[in-house]
Motif scaffolding. Structure first.
Motif, PDB file in Angstrom:
ATOM      1  N   PRO A  65       0.821  -1.214   0.000  1.00  0.00           N
ATOM      2  CA  PRO A  65       0.000   0.000   0.000  1.00  0.00           C
ATOM      3  C   PRO A  65       0.857   1.267   0.000  1.00  0.00           C
ATOM      4  O   PRO A  65       0.432   2.298  -0.519  1.00  0.00           O
ATOM      5  CB  PRO A  65      -0.831  -0.126   1.274  1.00  0.00           C
ATOM      6  N   TRP A  66       2.067   1.183   0.531  1.00  0.00           N
ATOM      7  CA  TRP A  66       2.953   2.346   0.511  1.00  0.00           C
ATOM      8  C   TRP A  66       3.429   2.637  -0.907  1.00  0.00           C
ATOM      9  O   TRP A  66       3.633   3.787  -1.271  1.00  0.00           O
ATOM     10  CB  TRP A  66       4.137   2.149   1.469  1.00  0.00           C
ATOM     11  N   PHE A  67       3.588   1.596  -1.716  1.00  0.00           N
ATOM     12  CA  PHE A  67       3.937   1.801  -3.118  1.00  0.00           C
ATOM     13  C   PHE A  67       2.778   2.481  -3.839  1.00  0.00           C
ATOM     14  O   PHE A  67       2.984   3.412  -4.627  1.00  0.00           O
ATOM     15  CB  PHE A  67       4.300   0.468  -3.785  1.00  0.00           C
ATOM     16  N   PHE A  68       1.545   2.025  -3.576  1.00  0.00           N
ATOM     17  CA  PHE A  68       0.367   2.669  -4.155  1.00  0.00           C
ATOM     18  C   PHE A  68       0.309   4.141  -3.743  1.00  0.00           C
ATOM     19  O   PHE A  68      -0.034   5.009  -4.539  1.00  0.00           O
ATOM     20  CB  PHE A  68      -0.923   1.973  -3.726  1.00  0.00           C
ATOM     21  N   LEU A  69       0.639   4.414  -2.492  1.00  0.00           N
ATOM     22  CA  LEU A  69       0.612   5.791  -2.002  1.00  0.00           C
ATOM     23  C   LEU A  69       1.674   6.643  -2.694  1.00  0.00           C
ATOM     24  O   LEU A  69       1.419   7.798  -3.042  1.00  0.00           O
ATOM     25  CB  LEU A  69       0.791   5.814  -0.481  1.00  0.00           C
ATOM     26  N   LEU A  70       2.832   6.078  -2.914  1.00  0.00           N
ATOM     27  CA  LEU A  70       3.887   6.792  -3.644  1.00  0.00           C
ATOM     28  C   LEU A  70       3.431   7.116  -5.064  1.00  0.00           C
ATOM     29  O   LEU A  70       3.586   8.255  -5.532  1.00  0.00           O
ATOM     30  CB  LEU A  70       5.173   5.960  -3.681  1.00  0.00           C
ATOM     31  N   ILE A  71       2.846   6.140  -5.744  1.00  0.00           N
ATOM     32  CA  ILE A  71       2.349   6.368  -7.104  1.00  0.00           C
ATOM     33  C   ILE A  71       1.274   7.460  -7.091  1.00  0.00           C
ATOM     34  O   ILE A  71       1.267   8.359  -7.939  1.00  0.00           O
ATOM     35  CB  ILE A  71       1.799   5.067  -7.721  1.00  0.00           C
ATOM     36  N   ALA A  72       0.372   7.382  -6.116  1.00  0.00           N
ATOM     37  CA  ALA A  72      -0.688   8.395  -5.996  1.00  0.00           C
ATOM     38  C   ALA A  72      -0.089   9.785  -5.809  1.00  0.00           C
ATOM     39  O   ALA A  72      -0.542  10.758  -6.410  1.00  0.00           O
ATOM     40  CB  ALA A  72      -1.621   8.059  -4.834  1.00  0.00           C
ATOM     41  N   GLY A  73       0.949   9.885  -4.975  1.00  0.00           N
ATOM     42  CA  GLY A  73       1.603  11.176  -4.737  1.00  0.00           C
ATOM     43  C   GLY A  73       2.299  11.704  -5.975  1.00  0.00           C
ATOM     44  O   GLY A  73       2.233  12.895  -6.276  1.00  0.00           O
ATOM     45  N   LEU A  74       2.959  10.824  -6.713  1.00  0.00           N
ATOM     46  CA  LEU A  74       3.629  11.251  -7.941  1.00  0.00           C
ATOM     47  C   LEU A  74       2.615  11.718  -8.978  1.00  0.00           C
ATOM     48  O   LEU A  74       2.842  12.709  -9.682  1.00  0.00           O
ATOM     49  CB  LEU A  74       4.496  10.118  -8.494  1.00  0.00           C
ATOM     50  N   LEU A  75       1.499  11.016  -9.054  1.00  0.00           N
ATOM     51  CA  LEU A  75       0.439  11.445  -9.973  1.00  0.00           C
ATOM     52  C   LEU A  75      -0.167  12.777  -9.534  1.00  0.00           C
ATOM     53  O   LEU A  75      -0.574  13.590 -10.365  1.00  0.00           O
ATOM     54  CB  LEU A  75      -0.638  10.367 -10.077  1.00  0.00           C
ATOM     55  N   GLU A  76      -0.214  13.003  -8.219  1.00  0.00           N
ATOM     56  CA  GLU A  76      -0.708  14.300  -7.740  1.00  0.00           C
ATOM     57  C   GLU A  76       0.205  15.425  -8.218  1.00  0.00           C
ATOM     58  O   GLU A  76      -0.267  16.490  -8.625  1.00  0.00           O
ATOM     59  CB  GLU A  76      -0.828  14.332  -6.225  1.00  0.00           C
ATOM     60  N   ILE A  77       1.504  15.186  -8.166  1.00  0.00           N
ATOM     61  CA  ILE A  77       2.451  16.175  -8.691  1.00  0.00           C
ATOM     62  C   ILE A  77       2.142  16.434 -10.163  1.00  0.00           C
ATOM     63  O   ILE A  77       2.094  17.583 -10.613  1.00  0.00           O
ATOM     64  CB  ILE A  77       3.909  15.695  -8.531  1.00  0.00           C
ATOM     65  N   GLY A  78       1.920  15.345 -10.912  1.00  0.00           N
ATOM     66  CA  GLY A  78       1.638  15.468 -12.337  1.00  0.00           C
ATOM     67  C   GLY A  78       0.407  16.304 -12.618  1.00  0.00           C
ATOM     68  O   GLY A  78       0.419  17.182 -13.483  1.00  0.00           O
ATOM     69  N   TRP A  79      -0.674  16.054 -11.878  1.00  0.00           N
ATOM     70  CA  TRP A  79      -1.881  16.830 -12.183  1.00  0.00           C
ATOM     71  C   TRP A  79      -1.799  18.253 -11.658  1.00  0.00           C
ATOM     72  O   TRP A  79      -2.345  19.160 -12.278  1.00  0.00           O
ATOM     73  CB  TRP A  79      -3.164  16.123 -11.781  1.00  0.00           C
ATOM     74  N   ALA A  80      -1.078  18.461 -10.567  1.00  0.00           N
ATOM     75  CA  ALA A  80      -0.933  19.834 -10.069  1.00  0.00           C
ATOM     76  C   ALA A  80      -0.138  20.686 -11.058  1.00  0.00           C
ATOM     77  O   ALA A  80      -0.530  21.813 -11.383  1.00  0.00           O
ATOM     78  CB  ALA A  80      -0.258  19.835  -8.701  1.00  0.00           C
ATOM     79  N   ILE A  81       0.961  20.134 -11.562  1.00  0.00           N
ATOM     80  CA  ILE A  81       1.744  20.847 -12.573  1.00  0.00           C
ATOM     81  C   ILE A  81       0.936  20.953 -13.865  1.00  0.00           C
ATOM     82  O   ILE A  81       0.958  21.973 -14.558  1.00  0.00           O
ATOM     83  CB  ILE A  81       3.099  20.155 -12.810  1.00  0.00           C
TER      84      ILE A  81
END
Length: 107
Positions: free
Chosen positions: A4-20
Motif C-alpha cells: 500500500p505504501w507503493f500505491f501511495l507513492l504512485i498516488a503522490g507522484l500522480l498528484e504532482i503530475g496533475w498539479a503541474i
C-alpha cells in the motif's frame, strides 16, 4: 500483493503530475493538457483509494498531500523559476521530515 505504501507513492507522484498539469491547461482551454491532467487526477485518486484500504486515512492523506506539495514546489522551482529562498526551502524540508516521520511511526 503490491505494498500500500507503493500505491501511495504512485498516488503522490500522480498528484504532482496533475498539479503541474493544471498550469499547462491554461484554465482548461487546452484540450490535450486538460485531458492528461484529468486522467492523472483520476489515477491519483484510484491509487490513493487502494493505499487507504490498509494505511490509516489520516496518515495516507497527509503523506499523499505531502508528496504532492513537495514535488510540486520543487518542479515549480525547476520549471517556472519560483523562489529558492532559504526559508521556503526550509519549509519544504519540514514537509519531507513530516512525511518520513509519518511513515516511520505507522504500524
Amino acid at each position: 500483493m503490491t505494498s500500500p505504501w507503493f500505491f501511495l507513492l504512485i498516488a503522490g507522484l500522480l498528484e504532482i503530475g496533475w498539479a503541474i498539469g493544471l498550469k499547462y491547461t491554461q484554465g482548461f482551454t487546452r484540450p490535450l493538457a486538460s485531458s492528461l491532467t484529468v486522467l492523472a487526477m483520476i489515477a491519483s485518486f484510484y491509487f490513493l483509494a487502494q493505499a487507504l484500504k490498509v494505511i490509516p486515512v489520516g496518515t495516507g492523506y497527509a503523506v499523499w498531500t505531502g508528496i504532492g506539495a513537495v514535488g510540486t514546489a520543487i518542479l515549480g522551482i525547476v520549471l517556472f523559476s519560483e523562489s529558492t529562498a532559504l526559508p521556503r526551502l526550509a519549509c519544504i524540508g519540514l514537509i519531507v521530515a513530516g512525511i518520513i516521520g509519518l511513515k516511520l511511526t505507522s504500524a
